[in-house]
Design an enzyme around this catalytic site. Structure first.
Site, PDB file in Angstrom:
ATOM      1  N   TYR A 133       7.766  11.993   2.835  1.00 48.76           N
ATOM      2  CA  TYR A 133       6.176  12.277   2.649  1.00 48.76           C
ATOM      3  C   TYR A 133       5.472  13.113   3.527  1.00 48.76           C
ATOM      4  O   TYR A 133       4.479  13.552   3.651  1.00 48.76           O
ATOM      5  CB  TYR A 133       5.380  10.699   2.555  1.00 48.76           C
ATOM      6  CG  TYR A 133       5.876   9.900   1.332  1.00 48.76           C
ATOM      7  CD1 TYR A 133       6.752  10.293   0.352  1.00 48.76           C
ATOM      8  CD2 TYR A 133       5.563   8.674   1.496  1.00 48.76           C
ATOM      9  CE1 TYR A 133       7.249   9.309  -0.900  1.00 48.76           C
ATOM     10  CE2 TYR A 133       6.084   7.588   0.376  1.00 48.76           C
ATOM     11  CZ  TYR A 133       6.845   7.989  -0.578  1.00 48.76           C
ATOM     12  OH  TYR A 133       7.211   7.357  -1.492  1.00 48.76           O
ATOM     13  N   LYS A 144      11.998   5.496   4.099  1.00 49.61           N
ATOM     14  CA  LYS A 144      13.243   5.926   2.890  1.00 49.61           C
ATOM     15  C   LYS A 144      14.081   6.770   3.673  1.00 49.61           C
ATOM     16  O   LYS A 144      13.345   7.767   4.219  1.00 49.61           O
ATOM     17  CB  LYS A 144      12.605   6.021   1.600  1.00 49.61           C
ATOM     18  CG  LYS A 144      11.627   5.044   1.057  1.00 49.61           C
ATOM     19  CD  LYS A 144      11.164   5.333  -0.251  1.00 49.61           C
ATOM     20  CE  LYS A 144       9.993   4.441  -0.507  1.00 49.61           C
ATOM     21  NZ  LYS A 144       8.389   4.956  -0.217  1.00 49.61           N
ATOM     22  N   HIS A 193      16.323   6.518  -0.949  1.00 50.12           N
ATOM     23  CA  HIS A 193      15.304   7.052  -1.793  1.00 50.12           C
ATOM     24  C   HIS A 193      15.986   7.373  -2.778  1.00 50.12           C
ATOM     25  O   HIS A 193      14.974   7.227  -4.044  1.00 50.12           O
ATOM     26  CB  HIS A 193      14.550   8.101  -1.083  1.00 50.12           C
ATOM     27  CG  HIS A 193      13.222   8.193  -1.437  1.00 50.12           C
ATOM     28  ND1 HIS A 193      12.376   8.993  -0.424  1.00 50.12           N
ATOM     29  CD2 HIS A 193      12.295   8.033  -2.467  1.00 50.12           C
ATOM     30  CE1 HIS A 193      10.862   8.990  -1.087  1.00 50.12           C
ATOM     31  NE2 HIS A 193      11.065   8.561  -2.454  1.00 50.12           N
ATOM     32  N   ASP A 217       4.256   1.132   2.550  1.00 51.95           N
ATOM     33  CA  ASP A 217       5.300   1.687   1.680  1.00 51.95           C
ATOM     34  C   ASP A 217       5.254   3.072   2.299  1.00 51.95           C
ATOM     35  O   ASP A 217       4.309   4.042   1.834  1.00 51.95           O
ATOM     36  CB  ASP A 217       5.404   1.502   0.462  1.00 51.95           C
ATOM     37  CG  ASP A 217       6.610   2.268  -0.215  1.00 51.95           C
ATOM     38  OD1 ASP A 217       7.736   1.610  -0.137  1.00 51.95           O
ATOM     39  OD2 ASP A 217       6.438   3.353  -0.645  1.00 51.95           O
ATOM     40  N   LYS A 255      -1.257   2.498  -4.810  1.00 53.63           N
ATOM     41  CA  LYS A 255      -1.440   4.111  -4.124  1.00 53.63           C
ATOM     42  C   LYS A 255      -2.922   4.390  -4.365  1.00 53.63           C
ATOM     43  O   LYS A 255      -3.133   4.512  -5.618  1.00 53.63           O
ATOM     44  CB  LYS A 255      -0.283   4.981  -4.372  1.00 53.63           C
ATOM     45  CG  LYS A 255      -0.769   6.487  -4.401  1.00 53.63           C
ATOM     46  CD  LYS A 255      -0.971   6.689  -2.907  1.00 53.63           C
ATOM     47  CE  LYS A 255      -1.784   8.017  -2.698  1.00 53.63           C
ATOM     48  NZ  LYS A 255      -3.056   8.469  -3.251  1.00 53.63           N
ATOM     49  N   PHE A 291       0.758  -1.162  -0.156  1.00 54.27           N
ATOM     50  CA  PHE A 291       0.025   0.053  -0.105  1.00 54.27           C
ATOM     51  C   PHE A 291       0.868   1.275  -0.073  1.00 54.27           C
ATOM     52  O   PHE A 291       1.690   1.560   0.908  1.00 54.27           O
ATOM     53  CB  PHE A 291      -0.932  -0.082   1.347  1.00 54.27           C
ATOM     54  CG  PHE A 291      -1.888   1.281   1.202  1.00 54.27           C
ATOM     55  CD1 PHE A 291      -2.746   1.321   0.486  1.00 54.27           C
ATOM     56  CD2 PHE A 291      -1.664   2.266   2.418  1.00 54.27           C
ATOM     57  CE1 PHE A 291      -3.573   2.502   0.512  1.00 54.27           C
ATOM     58  CE2 PHE A 291      -2.405   3.347   2.440  1.00 54.27           C
ATOM     59  CZ  PHE A 291      -3.465   3.518   1.444  1.00 54.27           C
TER      60      PHE A 291
END
Length: 323
Positions: free
Chosen positions: A55, A84, A117, A50, A270, A21
């Site tokens: 984010y 990440k 990342h 994830d 997503k 997800f």
């Protein structure tokens, strides 16, 4: 075992759920939506979550995981959580503190997977996209092998159960794999991958090294104007995907996800939309025929939604290589 909890073995002996997800959302989406969507996704059967420092929603996603543990839906061991390391923390001395910051936000003791990342280092500091007065991103020079050694220490300390990379091309992967004294191989390379950019060469390379390819933007892209050219075609509107979806009585999104699973790719879906989160779980209910797979392969046009053009000119910009 419930088919929707299918897992793949990683090269370190741990297991990753094949469907994940994705939790990224553009800035204007309220952070509370990450909490609600992640809780709903876990309730719907997602076990692989994830996320990433950049984010800026790890607090909410961690809260969602902890609330589903508290209500008895899952145990911590059932959840596979990925975070990440952002590009401003690639200096080796910044790696562990960055992971510890994520763990503190999440209120978790460890992450299941910690990945680099992006291979391009940027100027360290609070700003995730440090820019000069002309609006150009300020790069940093870091040897990725030294970053990797710091990642290995995070694994040895138990803060991350597995370690991997993201957005690396095959030459950058080789660099890590050929590093003298390599202790832990990257378990995965998470890259943009979908029928318009099927990454077949990189996938073959990763398979030959026992590295799992994890697909992001597997449904095309979130199309956040900050990162994505708005004139690019919408993957899920593709007529061929639509026809195959119709034939199997599925959505084009589920076809795009199923395509990856059948190629041996771990795939991230997503969506913050409850109906679609549930639908995406139907990926385990049917199979594509070899003809379907061939037809979808033929859609490849090396179209990259997330080309991260801000990084062009960086010596480690990954996308100038063919794969």
């Amino acid at each position: 075992m419930d088919p929707k909890h299918q897992r793949r073995e990683l090269n370190d002996g741990r297991f990753i759920p094949v469907l994940g997800f994705g939790t990224y959302a553009p800035e204007e989406v309220p952070k509370s939506e990450a909490l609600e969507a992640t809780k709903f996704a876990i309730g719907a059967g997602f076990r692989h979550i994830d996320c990433a420092y950049v984010y800026q929603n790890e607090e909410q996603v961690g809260q969602a995981i902890r609330s589903k543990i508290a209500d008895g839906t899952v145990k911590r061991d059932d959840i596979f959580y990925t975070s990440k390391l952002w590009a401003t923390f690639l200096r080796p001395e910044l790696v562990r503190p960055a992971l510890e910051k994520s763990l503190k936000d999440l209120q978790l003791d460890y992450v299941d997977l910690y990945i680099i990342h992006f291979p391009m280092a940027m100027k360290p500091g609070e700003d995730p996209l440090p820019k000069d007065e002309n609006g150009k991103v300020i790069f940093d020079t870091v040897d990725l092998c030294s970053t990797w050694e710091a990642m290995e220490k995070c694994k040895d300390a138990g803060l991350a159960k597995s370690i991997g990379v993201s957005n690396f091309n095959h030459k950058q992967l080789e660099k890590i794999l050929n590093k003298p004294g390599l202790k832990h191989k990257p378990v995965c390379n998470q890259v943009e991958c979908h029928p318009y950019l099927n990454q077949s060469k990189l996938l073959d390379f990763c398979k030959s090294k026992d590295i799992v390819l994890v697909a992001y933007s597997a449904l095309g892209s979130h199309r956040d104007p900050k990162w994505v050219d708005q004139s690019l075609p919408v993957l899920l509107d593709d007529p061929l995907l639509g026809a195959i979806a119709k034939k199997h009585k599925q959505t084009p999104a589920v076809i795009a996800l199923r395509y990856q699973l059948q190629r041996g790719v771990v795939v991230l879906a997503k969506s913050y939309n409850k109906k679609r989160i549930k639908e995406n779980m139907q990926v385990f209910d049917f199979e594509l025929t070899p003809e379907d797979m061939k037809a979808i392969d033929s859609l490849n046009r090396n179209l990259r939604y997330c080309d991260f053009l801000l990084g062009v000119g960086h010596p480690e910009y990954p996308f100038s290589e063919e794969y």
